[in-house]
Each structure stands twice: as C-alpha cells, then as structure tokens.
Motif scaffolding. Structure first.
Motif, mmCIF file in Angstrom:
data_model
loop_
_atom_site.group_PDB
_atom_site.id
_atom_site.type_symbol
_atom_site.label_atom_id
_atom_site.label_comp_id
_atom_site.label_asym_id
_atom_site.label_seq_id
_atom_site.Cartn_x
_atom_site.Cartn_y
_atom_site.Cartn_z
ATOM 1 N N GLY A 115 80.584 37.229 32.324
ATOM 2 C CA GLY A 115 79.481 36.447 32.865
ATOM 3 C C GLY A 115 79.870 35.104 33.446
ATOM 4 N N HIS A 116 81.154 34.850 33.590
ATOM 5 C CA HIS A 116 81.641 33.602 34.200
ATOM 6 C C HIS A 116 81.600 33.779 35.721
ATOM 7 C CE1 HIS A 116 85.048 30.332 34.295
ATOM 8 N NE2 HIS A 116 83.957 29.972 34.950
ATOM 9 N N MET A 117 80.629 33.107 36.375
ATOM 10 C CA MET A 117 80.379 33.301 37.798
ATOM 11 C C MET A 117 81.018 32.172 38.609
ATOM 12 S SD MET A 117 78.606 36.030 37.335
ATOM 13 C CE MET A 117 78.030 36.383 38.996
ATOM 14 N N VAL A 118 81.762 32.552 39.665
ATOM 15 C CA VAL A 118 82.480 31.574 40.484
ATOM 16 C C VAL A 118 82.344 31.957 41.949
ATOM 17 C CG1 VAL A 118 84.689 30.415 40.912
ATOM 18 C CG2 VAL A 118 84.141 31.223 38.614
ATOM 19 N N VAL A 139 77.963 16.349 28.949
ATOM 20 C CA VAL A 139 77.577 17.742 29.203
ATOM 21 C C VAL A 139 78.306 18.686 28.258
ATOM 22 C CG1 VAL A 139 77.830 19.623 30.880
ATOM 23 C CG2 VAL A 139 76.868 17.431 31.596
ATOM 24 N N GLU A 140 79.602 18.473 28.073
ATOM 25 C CA GLU A 140 80.396 19.350 27.215
ATOM 26 C C GLU A 140 79.934 19.284 25.769
ATOM 27 O OE1 GLU A 140 83.883 20.672 24.810
ATOM 28 O OE2 GLU A 140 82.859 18.740 24.811
ATOM 29 N N ASN A 141 79.353 18.144 25.379
ATOM 30 C CA ASN A 141 78.935 17.962 23.990
ATOM 31 C C ASN A 141 77.561 18.538 23.688
ATOM 32 O OD1 ASN A 141 80.597 15.910 21.982
ATOM 33 N ND2 ASN A 141 81.224 15.770 24.113
ATOM 34 N N ILE A 142 76.730 18.759 24.715
ATOM 35 C CA ILE A 142 75.350 19.173 24.408
ATOM 36 C C ILE A 142 74.987 20.544 24.970
ATOM 37 C CG2 ILE A 142 74.248 18.131 26.450
ATOM 38 C CD1 ILE A 142 71.955 17.260 24.531
ATOM 39 N N SER A 143 75.738 21.054 25.940
ATOM 40 C CA SER A 143 75.290 22.248 26.662
ATOM 41 C C SER A 143 75.717 23.544 25.985
ATOM 42 C CB SER A 143 75.833 22.217 28.096
ATOM 43 O OG SER A 143 77.248 22.242 28.074
ATOM 44 N N ASP A 144 74.963 24.617 26.271
ATOM 45 C CA ASP A 144 75.357 25.979 25.932
ATOM 46 C C ASP A 144 75.972 26.662 27.150
ATOM 47 O OD1 ASP A 144 74.286 26.040 23.215
ATOM 48 O OD2 ASP A 144 72.343 25.890 24.196
ATOM 49 N N THR A 204 79.389 29.916 30.332
ATOM 50 C CA THR A 204 79.210 29.220 29.067
ATOM 51 C C THR A 204 79.989 27.914 29.109
ATOM 52 O OG1 THR A 204 81.144 30.211 28.006
ATOM 53 C CG2 THR A 204 79.057 31.433 27.866
ATOM 54 N N ARG A 205 79.649 27.034 28.188
ATOM 55 C CA ARG A 205 80.342 25.746 28.115
ATOM 56 C C ARG A 205 81.855 25.927 27.995
ATOM 57 N NH1 ARG A 205 78.203 22.631 23.273
ATOM 58 N NH2 ARG A 205 78.725 24.626 22.331
ATOM 59 N N ASP A 206 82.272 26.829 27.118
ATOM 60 C CA ASP A 206 83.711 27.021 26.910
ATOM 61 C C ASP A 206 84.379 27.643 28.126
ATOM 62 O OD1 ASP A 206 83.633 25.895 24.403
ATOM 63 O OD2 ASP A 206 83.285 27.802 23.377
ATOM 64 N N VAL A 232 83.533 27.211 31.300
ATOM 65 C CA VAL A 232 83.648 26.227 32.375
ATOM 66 C C VAL A 232 84.647 25.130 32.026
ATOM 67 C CG1 VAL A 232 82.385 24.444 33.658
ATOM 68 C CG2 VAL A 232 81.338 26.691 33.277
ATOM 69 N N PHE A 233 84.634 24.667 30.769
ATOM 70 C CA PHE A 233 85.510 23.554 30.404
ATOM 71 C C PHE A 233 86.919 24.005 30.021
ATOM 72 C CE2 PHE A 233 81.492 21.357 30.226
ATOM 73 C CZ PHE A 233 81.820 20.076 30.647
ATOM 74 N N SER A 234 87.052 25.187 29.451
ATOM 75 C CA SER A 234 88.379 25.661 29.055
ATOM 76 C C SER A 234 89.100 26.371 30.181
ATOM 77 C CB SER A 234 88.274 26.602 27.851
ATOM 78 O OG SER A 234 87.670 25.960 26.757
ATOM 79 N N ASP A 235 88.337 26.979 31.082
ATOM 80 C CA ASP A 235 88.949 27.750 32.161
ATOM 81 C C ASP A 235 88.192 27.542 33.472
ATOM 82 O OD1 ASP A 235 90.581 29.550 33.510
ATOM 83 O OD2 ASP A 235 89.389 31.299 32.885
ATOM 84 N N PRO A 236 88.127 26.286 33.987
ATOM 85 C CA PRO A 236 87.410 26.045 35.250
ATOM 86 C C PRO A 236 88.123 26.741 36.398
ATOM 87 C CG PRO A 236 88.645 24.099 34.601
ATOM 88 C CD PRO A 236 88.750 25.058 33.462
ATOM 89 N N ARG A 237 87.389 27.539 37.169
ATOM 90 C CA ARG A 237 88.004 28.333 38.226
ATOM 91 C C ARG A 237 87.842 27.706 39.618
ATOM 92 N NH1 ARG A 237 89.330 33.650 37.006
ATOM 93 N NH2 ARG A 237 89.764 33.816 34.771
ATOM 94 N N HIS A 238 86.731 27.009 39.845
ATOM 95 C CA HIS A 238 86.498 26.460 41.185
ATOM 96 C C HIS A 238 87.185 25.093 41.305
ATOM 97 C CE1 HIS A 238 84.388 25.085 44.810
ATOM 98 N NE2 HIS A 238 84.106 26.348 45.034
#
Length: 604
Positions: free
Chosen positions: A597-600, A516-521, A536-538, A540-546
């Motif tokens: 736009g990072h929704m949690v 997922v990290e390699n293909i998603s926007d 965005t991919r970055d 969610v993967f760089s700063d996952p909140r949930h």
C-alpha cells in the motif's frame, strides 16, 4: 579532582576566559522594565553575555522569556513609551548603545548592528519596490551615489542567491514568496556589512526546505564577512545546527549558558532538560505504538473520502476582467481517513494542503467527490449539507485570530451548539464546562476573554470548540506550528488522548516533518497540488521513495550538535507556480503501489 567547568554555567556571566578585547558585543547587567496598568515590572533581569567576532550565539527560550526584548534593546527599538533599559550596559566596542540618543543610535542601527525579523512581510514596505528599499538603506548609511548604491544592492541580492536579481529589484514584496522575502531582508541587513547581525526567529514561518536554505545562507555569509550573529529561536533543532554557544532564558532571566555541545550533552538545569525533551525527533515517535494500535485493521467505513478532488482559481486581468490564467491549487487528489486514524498532509507552502482542508470543511467550491460518513456532499443543499458538516471541524494555525476577542471563551466554545440548535442553554454551558476540563482548563476560566490566555491555552480553547459538536473528523491546519516546543508537545499529547477517548479521525496538516512523524498513522506528501507519495508513517519515513519526500525529510534540523550537517541541501531554484494559462492542463500524476500500500508517483 577535576577542575570546575567554567564554560558551562547556570545564570552566570559569560565565560571568564573569553577576553573582553575579543568581544564585539558586551552586554552587562541588562535589565529592561515595562510599565503597565499595575506599575512597572522587569521583563529582562540582570542579563550578561559577550559575543565574539565571527561567533554565533543562540538565545533560546519560550515566549515571554525576554529573548526578543533583549534584541530590541540592543537595536534601540524598545517600544516607546512604556519600555526602557532600567540598568546595565550594551557595549559595541567602546560605545554604550544603552546610553545613546535616537539620532546617534540611528547611525549605528543598520550600519554596525543589523536585525532580521521573524515576519519579512511586516518589515518590508509594501508600496515600495525591493530595489528602492535596498538602495535607500544603503544611501542612508554610506556616501555612495545612487548608481553605486544600486550596484551594491544588486550584489547583495546575488549574494543571498536570489535568481534574476535585476528583475527582483523592480518587484514589490507581495510578488515574492516567503523564503524570497526573508532572503531580501538578509540582503538588506548584510549590504552594509554590519559587525553584529541579530536574527529573531528568522525561519519560524518558513517551510523546512526554505529554512535549511536560509540557515545555510547565514552560515555562508558569516564565513565570508566574519559577522557575529545572535540567533533568537525556540527551535532547538536550529540551535543544534547553528550555535557556537547557547543562552537559555526563562521569565526574563538567564538560567543556563554554555557551548552548544555542553548544553545538549549535559544540561544542568531542569528547565533546559525539559526544553530538550519536548523537541520532536524523527525516529523517536512519542506514543507511536499506542497510536498505531488504536487504528483498527478493518474499518467498516471511512470517516471521509476524497475522490479526484480539484480546486482551481481564475486569475482575471485586462480591461474587461477576462480570465487570463488559472491556478491549479488542488489537482486530482484522492484519499480516505478511517475512524481513530491520523492522516498527515505535508508539503511546502503553495502545495495545496490548506486548500484541500478548506474544501473538505466546505469553505471553498470544488470539483470531484467528498464523502463524509458515506454520504456524498455533491448535490446536497441547505439543511442536509449543514447537518453533515457538523461532523467536520477545523483547528487553525493562529488561535488568537480564530477566536472573537469580544466574546467570553465559554460562549465561544458553546457557540457551535447554538448555531446548530443543539441542546438548551443550560446543557450548552454544561457541555462547554466539561470540554474545558477535558482540554486541561478549568470551568472557572470560561468567563474570561481570549486575550487573557497564553497561545497554548488559546489553542486548547480552539480544540474544545472544535469538539463541541462531537465531530467525526477534525482538521488541524498547522495547529501547533506557532507554539513553543514544550507547549507544542502538550497540545500534541492532548490530541492523541482525545483521539483515543472519542475515536476522532484527524487530517493533520503541517510542514514540520518531525511533528508529523510523531503524530501520524499515514502520510500523504503533496507537491504542486498533487499527491506524490502516500503510505504508513514508517513506510514514508523509513523508506521514502519520491525525491521530493526525501528532500523534505533531509531538510529537518537534527537537535544534536554531534550530527550537525556541513551543508544543507540546496533548493534548485524556486518551486514552480501552479498558475497556468487557460487550457494548459497539468500532467496528472499516477500513483503506483511499490509494496504493502505504499503509493509513489514517478518523478517529473
């Protein structure tokens, strides 16, 4: 001058410094032949290795490399007639397993050498309870009474951390989740404390968190009982996490072997280097910048919009078939996908990913709104609905099950054009030929049938079929999860190329976070039918909140032995069921913007 490295060889026998007396299992010159229409051919050739006490040996390679045939030969389970050990020996102590007849092998199988298969549902008897299957296995190989065997079965279930073990003994396989069934298989295999445990792709079909739990379980049990493990896998992340030594196989031959550290740090053979290079890694993101740049900053209109999407299933029971419970499979899901964008929908089995996809594709009834190209499907009928549905196509997980085995592949790719009455017969054939060329196949292969292609080639045919109607949205539902890592990499690269060429939007569904990290926007994380985090991919993967998102990312095996985790994150019991009594509505999660736009959603 440095001494030659005797621990890291290519196609050589096991290390010379490993004493034969220390080996629990010694395979020497193993050759397996299979008889086919064109005569007999070798599927494993001159394979030699040893397995030490308490050691984990990983046999890695792609489909057709001979991994599973090797394990079946050790277990005495080669398909008969047609397959045989043509040469070599398989020594368990002083016993040559290759020379045993079936009656003598039956006393060894399960007792001294046990095996865990990839798909537990096909290994468990669906008409017998879990308890009966465990007890019968123990009674067959021991002198224990029925009561004693039941106590040992109960202890085995507790050892593999199955909750409410007493209750599980009375249940049937279909009443358990995939992870639970795999744990039952491990309990069955280890109840007799075998000397050697063979695990053939034991985590391939499991969610990443359940995979981590199963691998941790194998490590715990190995430490407690000193069991020697042969782990067969094409997942190099699992190899890095679990192996002491690694054997790499290709086309039935060992091409390289060595310690896990040596194999990953300095592979000597080009094939091993290619295998490692194809492994998706979180953070590396092949093609990340190219994909990001392809997404326009302001899109005039989303390809698809889902608003407050709901899918529920009634569970009926009782004498009159009344509705007793209701499954809230998808509950209030909303998102939009822009042209040329990939939205990844991730989560564990049962979270509602595939149900959401099927609702978008018109394969399930739903409540809420689905807009495709700005038009709301609600209220549309017949021809109008069919015309809009042309813009949404699906690529499923199992390419063989998706293709009619009685039809030629060229006709299969052209069939959507025929169904929708698009183009003449000649034009359909020309378009199909062009699509074959575009997905890396040749037009000359159009006359063949699906069984004449490899798994990766069949998935390319499915992609060509999905593109036949020039859709605006392609839904890829676990489309690469069953493929070997190098084939997976090629299919993902093809999807990226097609997106850039045709401007297609993708809804990419997967439980593999590295892919997922390699293909998603953008990424939307689902849990119990609702989205708990989206960004965005970055983001969610760089700063996952949930917390659930963090757990998914932390559970991904890292393909680097130097970063091997001491322990995997434990699951806090089983994932709750989405089934509820009628009238018991689940609490709706509210997504809040934590920035850009990072929704949690707030944890529940």
């Amino acid at each position: 001058m440095m001494a030659p490295d005797t621990h890291h060889r290519t196609g050589a026998p096991a290390p010379a410094d490993r004493e034969a007396a220390a080996a629990v299992l010694d395979v020497s010159g193993l050759t397996i032949a299979v008889r086919g229409e064109e005569g007999e051919r070798e599927v494993v050739s001159d394979l030699s290795f040893t397995l030490g006490r308490g050691e984990t040996l990983c046999i890695a390679g792609e489909s057709g490399s001979g991994k599973s045939m090797t394990s079946l030969a050790i277990m005495g389970l080669l398909p008969q007639p047609g397959a045989r050990v043509a040469a070599g020996s398989i020594r368990l102590g002083q016993l040559d397993l290759a020379a045993l007849d079936e009656s003598r092998m039956r006393r060894v199988r399960g007792n001294r050498v046990a095996m865990i298969f990839q798909e537990p549902m096909t290994s468990l008897n669906p008409v017998l309870s879990i308890g009966r299957q465990l007890v019968e296995s123990i009674e067959t190989h021991t002198d224990l009474s029925r009561a004693q065997a039941r106590r040992r079965a109960l202890e085995a279930l507790k050892a593999v951390r199955i909750s409410e073990a007493e209750k599980r003994l009375k249940q049937f396989p279909h009443e358990l989740s995939g992870g639970m069934r795999q744990r039952v298989m491990i309990a069955m295999a280890l109840a007799l404390e075998p000397e050697v445990l063979i695990a053939d792709e034991p985590t391939t079909a499991l969610d990443v968190t359940v995979q981590g739990e199963v691998l941790e379980l194998l490590r715990d049990l190995q430490r407690q009982h000193g069991t020697s493990v042969i782990l067969i896998t094409h997942d190099m992340g699992v190899v890095a996490e679990m192996a002491d030594r690694v054997i790499v196989m290709r086309h039935g031959r060992m091409v390289e072997q060595g310690s896990v550290e040596d194999i990953f740090a300095g592979p000597k053979v080009a094939y091993t280097r290619e295998l490692l290079a194809a492994v998706p890694r979180i953070g590396s993101g092949a093609g990340r910048q190219a994909t990001r740049d392809a997404v326009p900053e302001t899109a005039p209109q989303p390809v698809v919009v889902a608003r407050n999407l709901q899918v529920r299933f009634d569970l009926r029971g009782g004498l009159f078939g009344t509705v007793q419970r209701r499954v809230h499979a998808v509950e209030g899901v909303s998102f939009a996908i822009q042209p040329n964008e990939t939205l990844a929908l991730v989560g564990e089995s049962g979270c509602g990913k595939s149900t959401t996809a099927k609702a978008l594709a018109g394969l399930l009834p739903y409540a809420g709104d689905i807009l495709i190209g700005g038009r709301n499907l609600t209220g549309l009928k017949g021809t109008e609905r069919k015309a809009i549905r042309r813009d949404v196509q699906m690529v499923f997980q199992d390419p063989f099950a998706s293709l009619d085995p009685r039809m030629r592949v060229g006709d299969l790719v052209a069939e959507p054009l025929l169904v929708h009455g698009v183009a003449s017969k000649r034009e359909r054939q020309e378009r199909a030929a062009a699509l074959f060329e575009r997905v890396g196949l040749s037009a000359s292969q159009m006359e063949r049938y699906p069984h004449e292609f490899s798994g990766g080639q069949r998935q390319r045919i499915c992609i060509a079929r999905a593109l036949a109607l020039q859709p605006k949205l392609v839904i890829a539902d676990e489309s690469v999860s069953a493929l070997d890592v190098s084939v997976q990499a090629r299919v993902l690269e093809l999807l990226r190329e097609l997106q850039q060429e045709f401007g297609i939007a993708y809804l990419f569904i997967s439980h593999d976070m590295a892919v997922v990290e390699n293909i998603s926007d953008r990424v939307a994380v689902m849990y119990l039918g609702q989205i708990v985090e989206m960004g965005t991919r970055d983001q969610v993967f760089s700063d996952p909140r949930h917390p659930y998102t963090r757990r998914l990312i932390e559970a991904v095996p890292v393909p680097d032995p130097a970063r091997r985790r001491q322990r995997f994150a434990r699951l806090d019991g089983e994932i709750p069921s989405p089934a509820r009594t009628v009238g018991d509505e689940p609490a709706r999660l509210v997504l809040r913007d934590v920035g850009s736009g990072h929704m949690v959603a707030d944890p529940v």
